[in-house]
Design an enzyme around this catalytic site. Structure first.
Site, short mmCIF file in Angstrom:
data_model
loop_
_atom_site.label_atom_id
_atom_site.label_comp_id
_atom_site.label_asym_id
_atom_site.label_seq_id
_atom_site.Cartn_x
_atom_site.Cartn_y
_atom_site.Cartn_z
N ASN A 173 -4.86 11.66 79.88
CA ASN A 173 -4.84 10.29 80.36
C ASN A 173 -5.67 9.30 79.79
OD1 ASN A 173 -2.81 11.40 81.94
ND2 ASN A 173 -4.01 10.92 83.70
N ASN B 253 -13.69 18.40 88.11
CA ASN B 253 -13.47 16.84 87.73
C ASN B 253 -14.68 16.10 88.66
OD1 ASN B 253 -9.90 17.24 86.95
ND2 ASN B 253 -11.87 17.02 85.66
N ARG C 251 -9.95 3.73 81.09
CA ARG C 251 -9.39 5.25 81.36
C ARG C 251 -8.40 5.27 82.78
NH1 ARG C 251 -11.57 9.74 79.10
NH2 ARG C 251 -10.96 10.86 81.30
N ASP D 147 -2.75 16.63 81.04
CA ASP D 147 -4.12 16.25 80.47
C ASP D 147 -3.85 15.19 79.44
OD1 ASP D 147 -6.64 16.33 79.99
OD2 ASP D 147 -6.79 17.87 78.57
C1 IPE Z 1 -7.93 19.82 83.30
O1 IPE Z 1 -7.94 18.76 82.64
C2 IPE Z 1 -7.73 19.46 84.93
C3 IPE Z 1 -6.47 18.52 85.10
C4 IPE Z 1 -5.77 17.99 83.92
C5 IPE Z 1 -6.46 17.79 86.35
P1 IPE Z 1 -9.62 18.38 81.99
O2 IPE Z 1 -9.60 17.45 81.10
O3 IPE Z 1 -10.51 18.38 83.46
O4 IPE Z 1 -9.93 19.99 81.61
P2 IPE Z 1 -11.16 20.19 80.43
O5 IPE Z 1 -12.50 19.69 81.04
O6 IPE Z 1 -11.28 19.18 79.18
O7 IPE Z 1 -11.05 21.52 80.09
C1 IPE Z 2 -6.19 14.45 82.75
O1 IPE Z 2 -6.66 13.57 81.85
C2 IPE Z 2 -6.20 13.84 84.28
C3 IPE Z 2 -7.48 14.15 84.95
C4 IPE Z 2 -8.14 15.28 84.54
C5 IPE Z 2 -7.78 13.67 86.24
P1 IPE Z 2 -7.98 13.35 81.49
O2 IPE Z 2 -8.66 12.22 82.10
O3 IPE Z 2 -8.66 14.57 81.27
O4 IPE Z 2 -7.75 12.68 80.05
P2 IPE Z 2 -8.52 12.90 78.56
O5 IPE Z 2 -8.39 14.68 78.38
O6 IPE Z 2 -9.99 12.61 79.00
O7 IPE Z 2 -7.81 12.34 77.56
MG MG Z 3 -9.12 15.96 79.95
#
Ligand code: IPE
Ligand code: IPE
Ligand code: MG
Length: 251
Positions: free
Chosen positions: A22, A68, A33, A20
């Site tokens: 990114n 997601n 992003r 998490d």
């Molecule tokens: C969890 O991350 C899923 C992945 C890392 C693929 P999210 O960023 O989607 O989680 P929440 O929604 O903040 O809990």
């Molecule tokens: C995790 O990073 C990757 C995926 C869920 C695909 P995020 O995209 O959730 O990154 P943040 O949490 O918004 O920083």
């Molecule tokens: Mg995230």
């Protein structure tokens, strides 16, 4: 350097990772992003190779959750095309790593499914490590599917209700081919499981760090393994019992 501090004889067999952060990594640098996801894919490659070299047999990463799919179309499409591009068979063959997938993969675009099946089949004989990617995955989805499978076996008469044990559930899950994770790592600072491996992590050691996933690397991995090695895994027993028979502590 944590790499020198870790005990090479007590490496977790299976590490699960919630990759998490990114998006926040990209935002902090004034980037889109999508660039965070590209950097995240590179980090996954590096961490997978580092873990395998350290002797970690199984790495299971959360790459895309059922939830997601609710993100803006542009981000979902970007992630799907990144997945297609980054599913490079050479990475798995060069490192003798078997590639596996868990999740509701029928929802993925067809080209991604094809590339995925190609990598799964070509790398099936690799033995040094196993990388399992959770795609369109959520624990509640997986457990619900397992319940349906078990219920239909009961209905058709091949399984009696009294015969159902926790192994029956283990075997009905997507992760039937994997041992339970010893260590679960979540990067990016959030303290939650976000519907990941809820059944399988019943006795996993949990490690949370603030580092955004694109900055996670071999040293960060060693730091997490070091933290894991300082824990006492008691599996319900007393500390005295565990220290007398460390090898039997989960039996
Ligand atoms: C969890 O991350 C899923 C992945 C890392 C693929 P999210 O960023 O989607 O989680 P929440 O929604 O903040 O809990
Ligand atoms: C995790 O990073 C990757 C995926 C869920 C695909 P995020 O995209 O959730 O990154 P943040 O949490 O918004 O920083
Ligand atoms: Mg995230």
């Amino acid at each position: 350097m944590y790499k020198e501090k870790i005990d090479k004889n007590n490496i977790p067999q299976h590490i699960a990772i919630i990759m998490d952060g990114n998006g926040r990594w990209a935002k902090a640098q004034g980037k889109h992003r999508g660039e965070g996801h590209i950097a995240g894919a590179q980090a996954l490659h590096d961490v997978m190779v580092a873990a395998s070299k350290l002797g970690v047999k199984y790495v299971t990463v959360y790459a895309f959750s059922t939830e997601n799919w609710r993100r803006p179309d542009e981000e979902v499409n970007g992630l799907m095309s990144l997945l297609f591009k980054k599913l490079d068979i050479d990475i798995f063959m060069d490192n003798d790593i078997r590639f596996c997938v868990i999740g509701d993969t029928a929802r993925l675009p067809e080209d991604v499914q094809e590339r995925m099946h190609y990598c799964i089949n070509r790398s099936a004989g690799n033995q040094t490590g196993t990388l399992t990617v959770a795609l369109s995955y959520s624990s509640k989805w997986e457990i619900t599917e397992a319940v349906k499978k078990i219920a239909s076996r009961v209905k058709e008469g091949s399984l009696r209700i009294e015969e159902i044990t926790d192994s029956t559930v283990d075997e009905a899950l997507n992760t039937a081919f994997l041992p339970d994770p010893d260590l679960l790592i979540r990067t990016g600072g959030e303290l939650r499981l976000s519907n990941y491996l809820l059944w399988q992590c019943a006795y996993s050691e949990l490690y949370f760090c603030d580092t955004f996933w694109p900055d996670f690397n071999e040293e960060e991995l060693c730091k997490a393994i070091y933290a894991y090695q300082q824990r006492e895994r008691r599996f319900g027993k007393t500390s005295e019992q565990v220290s007398n028979t460390p090898e039997n502590c989960h039996q």
